[in-house]
Write a protein that holds these residues in place. Sequence first.
Motif, short mmCIF file in Angstrom:
data_model
loop_
_atom_site.label_atom_id
_atom_site.label_comp_id
_atom_site.label_asym_id
_atom_site.label_seq_id
_atom_site.Cartn_x
_atom_site.Cartn_y
_atom_site.Cartn_z
N THR A 270 0.76 -1.12 -0.16
CA THR A 270 -0.01 -0.14 -0.05
C THR A 270 0.79 1.33 -0.16
O THR A 270 1.92 1.32 0.78
CB THR A 270 -0.88 0.05 1.03
OG1 THR A 270 -2.01 -1.21 1.13
CG2 THR A 270 -1.90 1.17 1.32
N THR B 109 -8.85 6.37 -2.67
CA THR B 109 -8.33 5.26 -3.08
C THR B 109 -8.49 4.53 -4.04
O THR B 109 -9.61 4.35 -4.51
CB THR B 109 -8.91 4.25 -1.55
OG1 THR B 109 -8.72 4.77 -0.47
CG2 THR B 109 -8.13 2.93 -1.53
N ARG C 187 -2.80 -1.31 -3.26
CA ARG C 187 -3.84 -0.30 -3.02
C ARG C 187 -2.74 1.13 -3.13
O ARG C 187 -1.56 1.07 -2.64
CB ARG C 187 -4.20 -0.52 -1.36
CG ARG C 187 -5.11 0.81 -1.01
CD ARG C 187 -5.58 0.32 0.40
NE ARG C 187 -6.31 -0.77 0.66
CZ ARG C 187 -7.55 -0.95 0.82
NH1 ARG C 187 -8.28 0.24 1.23
NH2 ARG C 187 -8.31 -2.19 0.98
N VAL D 262 -3.29 5.14 -2.15
CA VAL D 262 -4.17 6.25 -1.67
C VAL D 262 -3.60 7.38 -1.91
O VAL D 262 -2.55 7.91 -1.86
CB VAL D 262 -3.94 6.27 -0.02
CG1 VAL D 262 -4.96 7.37 0.57
CG2 VAL D 262 -4.77 4.69 0.32
N ALA E 87 -5.96 5.07 4.44
CA ALA E 87 -5.15 3.74 4.03
C ALA E 87 -5.66 2.66 5.05
O ALA E 87 -5.00 1.45 4.80
CB ALA E 87 -3.78 4.19 4.24
N THR F 6 -6.28 -1.09 4.53
CA THR F 6 -5.54 -2.12 3.90
C THR F 6 -5.39 -3.41 4.63
O THR F 6 -5.62 -3.51 5.69
CB THR F 6 -4.04 -1.36 3.58
OG1 THR F 6 -3.56 -2.38 2.73
CG2 THR F 6 -3.54 -1.39 4.80
#
Lengths: 500, 501
Positions: free
Chosen positions: A15, A59, A70, A72, A98, A101
């Motif tokens: 992420t 996101t 992911r 953000v 975030a 996640t």
Amino acid sequence: MKIRFAKSGLPATGTVIVGVLADRTLTAAAKSLDDAGNGALSRALEAAKFDGKAEQTLTVLAPAGTTLSRLVVVGLGDAAKADVAAWERIGGAAYAAAVATQDDEVLFALDGIDGAAVTTAEAAARIGFGALLRSYRFDKYRSEATEKKDDKPKVTTFTVASDIGKDAKEAFAPLDAVAEGVFLTRNLQSEPANILGPEEFAKECQKLEKLGVKVTVLGEKEMKKLGMHALLGVGQGSVRESQTVIMEWTGGTKGEAPVAFVGKGVCFDTGGICLKPAGGMEDMKWDMGGAGVVTGLMHALASRKAKANVVGLIGLVENMPSGNAQRPGDVVVSMSGQTIEVINTDAEGRLVLADVLTYAQREHKPKAIIDLATLTGAIIVALGGEHAGMFTNSDDLADKLFKKGQATGEKVWRMPLGDAYDKLIKSDIADMKNVGDGRNGGSITAAQFLKRYIENDTPWAHLDIAGTTWTNKDLPVVPKGATAFGVRLLNDLVAEHYEG
Amino acid sequence: MLPTPIRPTVRILPRRSPRPLADAPAIAVIGVGSDGQFPPSVTLDQQAALTAALRQSGTPLPLKAGQVVALPAALLPQTAATLIVGTDSGCSPAQARTLGGALAVALRGLGDGGADLDLPLGPEAAVECLSALRLRLWQAPTYATKADPLPPTVTTLHWRTGSPAALTALWQAAEAVCEGVELARDLQTLPANILTVPAFLDRARALSALGVEVEILGPKDLHAAGMGLHLAVGQASVTPPALAVLRWRGGPAGVAPTLLVGKGLCFDTGGVCLKPAGGMEEMKGDMGGAAAVIGTLHALARQRAPVSVTGLLALAENAIGDNAYRPGDILPSHSGLSVEVIDTDAEGRLVLADALSWGCATEKPSAVVDLATLTGSIIVALGHDHAGLFSRHDSTGDALAAALTDSATRTGDALWRMPLSDRWDEALKSDAADLRHCAPAARLIPDALHAARFLSRFVPDSIPFAHLDIAGPSEIRRPLPWAPAGATGFGVRLLVDWLTR
């Protein structure tokens, strides 16, 4: 959660958070991801009407052209205008977006920001600080039976990557100490009253000895000897013993007068014989908010080894109705010698503070005193949750606190004091009574009461934090619940005006 | 039906005028400094007699500043009583007012002749003292058919001064302000069956005799102007709402006027959200803002003040009835914003919103100040000793707040600045309209802050704007030096000072 700082660079997986400046201006990291996806990120921003306003988030799952899980995107706003508090809020907002996640690590790719008002190292440190403050969660009483597995955040490390990771780490060290203090305060404020009574609270304070804080605990026997009957009267209805805790940090010049911080610590406030209505009474577990702030502040100052002499004093009681509880009409003699007619047993905080203020001045001769208390409902009607009420006999202190409030986001608004208000607490049979003209000007008459316990015009400020100690909704760097409002404000006040 | 109020005439005369004065004042008022110094109009023999009498009465010289001692009659020629007053050189305006108030209390009932006052005060302090004296003697109009006669109290104040010309000019200006304050207090005190909206309009029209241009907007005009908020508040009453426009143009032609807006709820039942009975009678004073505005215009016109000011009286009765507006109603406003009604008892901000919007559009003012007995919340916040002052937190808003606060300090009409924040837009968000006028009733909400933010939405950002929530100081329970308990006329002295400086 751990905050780490690293050199710039995007990971291949996991992420990632990237920033977008005002008017949808991509930062270098955002640009490289946009290029990797052939402009997919730009299209996503456009589709979401994401314009880069500070704290705005978006996101994107499995972003195109990458192997990330992911992405953000967080709005940075106008970097030329962003102060340190703005970067903290960005960090907090980014973390909040975030945290859903499934990865245990999140990386904020800050790189360098051209034309920013603060250095990149400072911005990175503040992002980490904001994220850390927002990550607080009071979940010790949620057992596996009710806590859904997916609800519990998995993130254990939050890394800020920038051009100068080492400087950022240095800038973050004192903030980390402050965050520890904030978390201690939030823990104390969140604990229910059956767990955290006066003696349990005092034991928590004693843990500060490990950091070099000298901790003294006065029990009821000692306080009786000192004549602290205003405080003792409040606690006499409870089976739990009242306590006063004194925490001394001597980081400054030996022998120099300290700054004193005094906190109201009513571990639970039923209102006593003037019993509160049931609706919302559970909130009264945080009627020790001021004492919580003082304790967390002492923790922060000691762990960052502040070069100042500071003494924190808290009066800890439980206000209960019982066969031995204080009654309306009772007259008590305070440690100062002044007599008080207790009209309303639910105006108990000022009784506790009065004796602790006297003790602070007699024993420690401070050069300035700041007290914090969840003191009145009237201050919530007056100011809502945006500002704490500030009452002071010193224009200088008012100015310093106001400015620090604006800078830290823990804002205070000055309220009036004056003879006309002081007259309202005149008693027919004692030196004063503990309430004024009903609710009218109720925060002011409370402050006038406290002012009568300030000796020799010592510079003094009283912060009524009843409206700011608890939040019912998430704020950028404060999750819903206990706020620890005051720790960051007063830590910065000490750092700028009392250290050196 | 109404007894003649006590409004003593002031005569200014040279300090060394011989004693006793030709028209034989019954009471001598003599200031003695902290050094024991008597004024020159008192002979050495008289000084000795007075000093001895003071000692005998247990209050030997020197007296504390502001201390008033009444002595038996025959000590000075042709006087019924003598008041000795401790005075301090360098008397501040606030101290002068306190002294005036103390003199008013001491003079009441001492006889309805004249008083011969010889106090060592400079012209500014003298004017403050005389104003406070006169305003403290004000009495609420009474309708009692068997009212006790007013205690015999001085009808003429002969004030000795070293600079008669300067003091005469200052007093003429101050007397106009006293009249304005008294007018405001009279109106605040009149019951709602006497001071109806039409009766208030008659009072407004009376100002044309002083050179004020008076325009009245009745219900049809309000409708034509799109003032749906103001109309809704007044729609249940048999006396329809109105907007009175008072224009005083003493300033140079072409200079934008200052706009004053007053909330004028001649009575506020709360409407469908009916108030509890206890204390509802006080709601006859819910036009305290409009009273302050008409009082200010009166004072400016009597002074022939070289300023241009437009005063708006937003008048209505918030009645309950079969045609009353309801919670949930959505109303159009002059500004174009639609407003959802939550609580019909938060009506003041509705009439003010339309008046502010109309006034800004029509008068193109250089600055706008509204006054309103708006919220109970401001009384919880500040008690009765300060009005809440709200202005925008930018350079022009700060400057306006600073100027008003200066005038507040000079006149004693005390203000305290409160925060004006767009943070409350969320509380004022409506699901069905552009905004709602208040948050749903709950424990501990900052309603005064919500109201201030609501009003600011109806004033263009380009116009400096201040909102004064005067619910606290408009009506008091403990007397002030210049005001007996009850209606105060709060705002008149403040605004005249601010406008004429």
